[in-house]
Design an enzyme around this catalytic site. Structure first.
Site, PDB file in Angstrom:
ATOM      1  N   TYR A 171       0.506  -1.002  -0.266  1.00  0.00           N
ATOM      2  CA  TYR A 171       0.074   0.198   0.322  1.00  0.00           C
ATOM      3  C   TYR A 171       0.865   1.190   0.262  1.00  0.00           C
ATOM      4  CZ  TYR A 171      -4.097   3.227   1.905  1.00  0.00           C
ATOM      5  OH  TYR A 171      -4.976   4.207   1.738  1.00  0.00           O
ATOM      6  N   ARG A 174      -6.064  11.120 -11.016  1.00  0.00           N
ATOM      7  CA  ARG A 174      -5.194  11.440  -9.667  1.00  0.00           C
ATOM      8  C   ARG A 174      -4.458  10.867  -8.835  1.00  0.00           C
ATOM      9  NH1 ARG A 174      -5.877  11.498  -4.823  1.00  0.00           N
ATOM     10  NH2 ARG A 174      -7.050  11.841  -4.932  1.00  0.00           N
ATOM     11  N   LYS A 181      -5.649  -1.487  -2.366  1.00  0.00           N
ATOM     12  CA  LYS A 181      -6.698  -0.899  -1.752  1.00  0.00           C
ATOM     13  C   LYS A 181      -7.599  -2.439  -1.215  1.00  0.00           C
ATOM     14  CE  LYS A 181      -6.591   3.443  -1.039  1.00  0.00           C
ATOM     15  NZ  LYS A 181      -6.761   4.456   0.014  1.00  0.00           N
ATOM     16  N   GLU A 186     -11.791   5.984  -6.514  1.00  0.00           N
ATOM     17  CA  GLU A 186     -10.679   6.355  -5.140  1.00  0.00           C
ATOM     18  C   GLU A 186      -9.604   6.706  -6.676  1.00  0.00           C
ATOM     19  OE1 GLU A 186      -8.364   6.401  -2.736  1.00  0.00           O
ATOM     20  OE2 GLU A 186      -9.793   4.435  -2.391  1.00  0.00           O
ATOM     21  N   ASP A 187      -8.802   8.220  -6.597  1.00  0.00           N
ATOM     22  CA  ASP A 187      -7.918   9.082  -6.841  1.00  0.00           C
ATOM     23  C   ASP A 187      -8.717   9.492  -8.064  1.00  0.00           C
ATOM     24  OD1 ASP A 187      -6.704   7.888  -5.230  1.00  0.00           O
ATOM     25  OD2 ASP A 187      -4.922   7.034  -5.240  1.00  0.00           O
ATOM     26  N   ASP A 231     -13.249   6.946  -1.153  1.00  0.00           N
ATOM     27  CA  ASP A 231     -12.542   6.785  -0.311  1.00  0.00           C
ATOM     28  C   ASP A 231     -11.788   8.221   0.037  1.00  0.00           C
ATOM     29  OD1 ASP A 231     -10.934   5.906   1.980  1.00  0.00           O
ATOM     30  OD2 ASP A 231      -9.412   5.399   0.133  1.00  0.00           O
ATOM     31  N   ASP A 232     -11.370   9.250  -1.457  1.00  0.00           N
ATOM     32  CA  ASP A 232     -10.372  10.600  -0.816  1.00  0.00           C
ATOM     33  C   ASP A 232     -11.389  11.754  -0.390  1.00  0.00           C
ATOM     34  OD1 ASP A 232      -8.327   9.569  -2.556  1.00  0.00           O
ATOM     35  OD2 ASP A 232      -9.553   9.684  -4.085  1.00  0.00           O
ATOM     36  N   ASN A 273      -0.129  12.125   0.266  1.00  0.00           N
ATOM     37  CA  ASN A 273       0.654  11.243   0.032  1.00  0.00           C
ATOM     38  C   ASN A 273       1.634  10.716  -2.302  1.00  0.00           C
ATOM     39  OD1 ASN A 273      -0.041   9.798   1.912  1.00  0.00           O
ATOM     40  ND2 ASN A 273      -1.972   9.321   1.343  1.00  0.00           N
ATOM     41  N   ASN A 309      -4.330   7.655   7.786  1.00  0.00           N
ATOM     42  CA  ASN A 309      -4.618   7.087   6.789  1.00  0.00           C
ATOM     43  C   ASN A 309      -5.591   6.152   6.126  1.00  0.00           C
ATOM     44  OD1 ASN A 309      -4.724   4.892   4.274  1.00  0.00           O
ATOM     45  ND2 ASN A 309      -2.649   6.065   3.839  1.00  0.00           N
TER      46      ASN A 309
HETATM   47  O1  LIG Z   1      -3.978   5.815  -0.689  1.00  0.00           O
HETATM   48  C1  LIG Z   1      -3.617   5.955   0.299  1.00  0.00           C
HETATM   49  O2  LIG Z   1      -2.680   5.650   1.048  1.00  0.00           O
HETATM   50  C2  LIG Z   1      -4.171   7.388   0.716  1.00  0.00           C
HETATM   51  C3  LIG Z   1      -5.546   7.571   0.002  1.00  0.00           C
HETATM   52  O3  LIG Z   1      -6.224   7.364  -0.361  1.00  0.00           O
HETATM   53  C4  LIG Z   1      -4.920   9.242  -1.266  1.00  0.00           C
HETATM   54  O4  LIG Z   1      -3.776   9.017  -1.078  1.00  0.00           O
HETATM   55  O5  LIG Z   1      -5.041   8.819  -2.249  1.00  0.00           O
HETATM   56 MG   LIG Z   2      -7.398   7.682  -2.762  1.00  0.00          MG
END
Ligand SMILES: O=C([O-])CC(=O)C(=O)O
Ligand SMILES: [Mg+2]
Length: 683
Positions: free
Chosen positions: A231, A284, A302, A374-375, A397-398, A539, A583
């Site tokens: 991770y 992203r 994840k 995510e992202d 999640d973000d 991160n 986190n």
């Molecule tokens: O993945 C991770 O460590 C935390 C997160 O969701 C990000 O930074 O986008």
């Molecule tokens: Mg993320």
């Protein structure tokens, strides 16, 4: 009688052109008959296993060769001959050893070695899973680079795209019954498709031993050491180099090429009972920007955590990458890039593809599958969340996971920094998904505590983006998700100025830009506060606003510090300082578990508050004594079970739960639902 195991693969058989033509002429009809026959068998099996269909009888069953190598024995087919790639086999012998889902390596018992044709294929020693974990940890520690460790871990984990199940039944009566069904079924198949049935034979040439249960046992037992490998932060580097280190496909790739047939593509995924999907479009990735299709490392990572930390079965987890192109020129020029080599589709084309994906998920897996976004880039993340949160079980999640984890950290930190939540002033560097998401949840919690309108709470929260403080004079040019944060305040250009003028007690970095909490900024925070609370959330480590060492050194040991990526303890002036990892990995596995065990159909903000409250409560006096505002990851499965219970309780309270009646003890129930990767015994 020992465990009896049946592994259903596709079978091999060359069929001549004529046979094939006959097959194609009648295939529609046969397929239909076969499906109804299959349904009957599945329902019998369901009864036998007490409700859960354990044998997948799909005619689409396929086995993908590891290196793209031909594995069905049709090597001698001429080019104009069509072959039916079907293999029915009882997994045993060599193929069992090469099957990541069922392999146990040296842990196969003497009886299993006899029963499964393993004699001679393994050295004589029989070891425990614990010893295997110890040995593997020794080997992983030999690698110098985190990325090498990542590759080793992924090689251990990789699940091939097979569609098969083991059947474990207790009575001999069932075995015979089942065997009979299987034989009848195999004969039917061979008649229909003209295929041969091969038992105990499957030609494979895998290079690395893969063992899924060992992967998860390793991760659970060594979570502190391996979390930063599978991770954040290593997964970030892995995504950057995904094309180069790519060995085996993991997850489902849905690109613009699949437009109009996403449902069909989804059906290629070998598992049917999906409970959670993590999806990215790669725009992203962490704070690293647009990594296109190479973002797949994120959903894969994840979901490894969903299993290891939240107890989801690996087969219930589906990683998805939606590839609409990339604007990353370096990747477009890279011959090893694995995605579509075109610039990102935007606007209607983008939204149509996403919509098709969301509809296909509901159609294929039902209403209660959790979709974690995510992202995604800011411009899509908020819009997708708003659009789908009312009709799907979705969670960003973000925006939401990060908010819940940071609120927990802030609430826990009150024991160290003093005051109540509404007593504090918050300053954010970064007003994207994480920044505005956290700000909103803090404001919501504050207004619940003060019973004042949320607008009042927002006045204690300031956000700064790349153009300076978000103030009302900028309102017309602000993106919609920033507008609620436009305060009546004079413009402020830099972070340092803002710290000096606003005098925040809590400073939160969420801009994805590293090294922005400079010595001057930390010093200014320290001159205003006895114990400044500093969260450097971006991160991976390279994007962190400051390091733990800098925070402690520049604040002369007074800062309470937490970060998105992990930092080792720091020694400063003869004292050791421990920093927490703020986190979202603390939240999403337990949060998802809570949704699933209650059968929740929608995510509600109060569930995020429930998750947050539970996490904050689990910080012990021992943790506080070390300056920690989060409990250690070593206890994460217990933490996740407690979070799940609190979230599920909220789902029941809000009337959003569908699994009735509500279990009495939700913590026990959550624990009882969690997958644990101990080896099964095979007949
Ligand atoms: O993945 C991770 O460590 C935390 C997160 O969701 C990000 O930074 O986008
Ligand atoms: Mg993320």
């Amino acid at each position: 009688m020992g465990n009896f195991s049946i592994n259903c693969f596709g079978t091999s058989k060359k069929i001549s052109k004529d046979q094939n033509n006959i097959h194609s002429r009648v295939s529609g009809e046969k397929e239909e008959k076969n499906v109804s026959g299959r349904k009957k068998i599945e329902s019998v099996l369901k009864d036998v296993k007490g409700g859960e269909s354990v044998l997948d009888l799909s005619p689409r069953s396929t086995v993908v060769g590891d290196d793209g190598e031909e594995i069905y024995g049709e090597d001698c087919a001429t080019e104009d001959q069509l072959v039916t790639p079907l293999t029915f086999s009882v997994a045993s012998g060599y193929s069992l050893l090469r099957d990541p889902q069922y392999n146990k390596g040296l842990a196969f018992t003497e009886n299993e070695r006899d029963a499964h044709y393993l004699r001679g294929l393994l050295p004589p020693t029989v070891t425990s899973q614990e010893l295997q974990v110890k040995k593997l940890m020794n080997s992983i520690r030999q690698y110098e680079l985190p990325l090498q460790k990542y590759v080793a871990m992924m090689n251990l984990q990789a699940r091939i795209s097979t569609r098969y199940s083991y059947i474990t039944l207790n009575s001999m009566k069932c075995d015979l019954f089942l065997m009979l069904i299987l034989v009848v079924w195999c004969v039917l198949w061979s008649m229909m498709y003209g295929s041969s049935i091969s038992l105990h034979k499957k030609k494979e040439n895998f290079k690395t031993e893969r063992n899924e249960r060992l992967f998860y046992k390793l991760l659970i037992d060594n979570v502190d050491e391996l979390l930063p490998i599978v991770y954040t932060p290593t997964v970030g580097e892995a995504c950057q180099k995904y094309g180069t280190i790519f060995q085996r496909p993991q997850g489902l790739y849905i690109s613009l090429k699949e437009k109009g047939k996403i449902l069909e593509v989804m059906k290629n995924w070998p598992h049917k009972s999906i409970q959670v999907i993590v999806v990215t479009d790669g725009e992203r990735i962490l704070g690293l920007g647009d990594l296109g299709c190479q973002g797949m490392g994120i959903p894969v990572g994840k979901l490894a955590l969903y299993t290891a930390l939240g107890g989801f079965r690996p087969s219930a987890c589906l990683p998805v990458t939606i590839d609409v192109g990339t604007n990353n020129q370096k990747l477009l020029n890279d011959e090893f890039y694995i995605g579509l080599k075109q610039r990102r589709a935007t606007g209607q084309e983008y939204y149509d593809l996403l919509h098709e994906f969301m509809s296909a998920v509901k159609q294929n897996y039902g209403e209660k599958v959790l979709i974690q976004f995510e992202d995604f880039a800011n411009h899509n993340a908020f819009e997708l969340l708003t659009k789908y949160s009312t009709n799907h079980l979705i969670f960003n999640d973000d925006i939401q996971g990060t908010a819940s984890v940071v609120l927990a950290g802030v609430v826990a930190a009150l024991k160290l920094i003093g005051g109540t939540l509404p007593d504090h002033i918050f300053l954010f560097l970064g007003a994207g998904e994480a920044g505005t998401g956290i700000a909103e949840l803090i404001a919501l919690e504050m207004s619940k505590q003060t019973k004042a309108p949320i607008e009042e709470s927002r006045k204690k929260i300031f956000l700064l983006d790349s153009k300076g403080l978000i103030v009302s004079s900028r309102k017309n040019s602000l993106q919609h998700f920033k507008k609620p944060w436009a305060h009546e305040h004079e413009p402020v250009k830099t972070l340092l100025e803002a710290v000096k003028i606003i005098k925040p007690t809590v400073l939160i970095g969420s801009s994805g830009v590293g090294k922005t909490f400079t010595k001057e900024v930390i010093e200014a925070m320290t001159s205003n506060n006895e114990k400044p609370f500093i969260l450097a959330l971006s991160n991976p480590t390279s994007q962190s606003e400051c390091t733990a060492e800098e925070a402690y050194k520049w604040s002369e040991g007074r800062a309470i510090f937490a970060s998105g990526s992990p930092f080792d303890p720091v020694e400063y002036n003869g004292k050791v300082y421990y920093s927490g990892q703020a986190n979202n990995a603390y939240i999403f596995p337990g949060f998802g578990l809570g949704l699933v065990i209650s059968g929740a159909i929608r995510v509600h903000d109060d569930m995020l508050l429930a998750a947050s409250e539970s996490l904050a409560k689990q910080v012990t006096d021992e943790n506080y004594a070390k300056g920690l505002t989060f409990p250690p990851f070593t206890d994460i499965r217990k933490i996740s079970a407690n979070i799940a219970a609190n979230v599920a309780a909220k789902a029941y309270e809000l009337g959003l739960a569908t699994l009735l009646p509500r279990p009495q003890n939700l913590v026990k129930y959550a624990e009882s639902c969690m997958y644990f990767p101990l080896y099964c015994n095979y007949r």
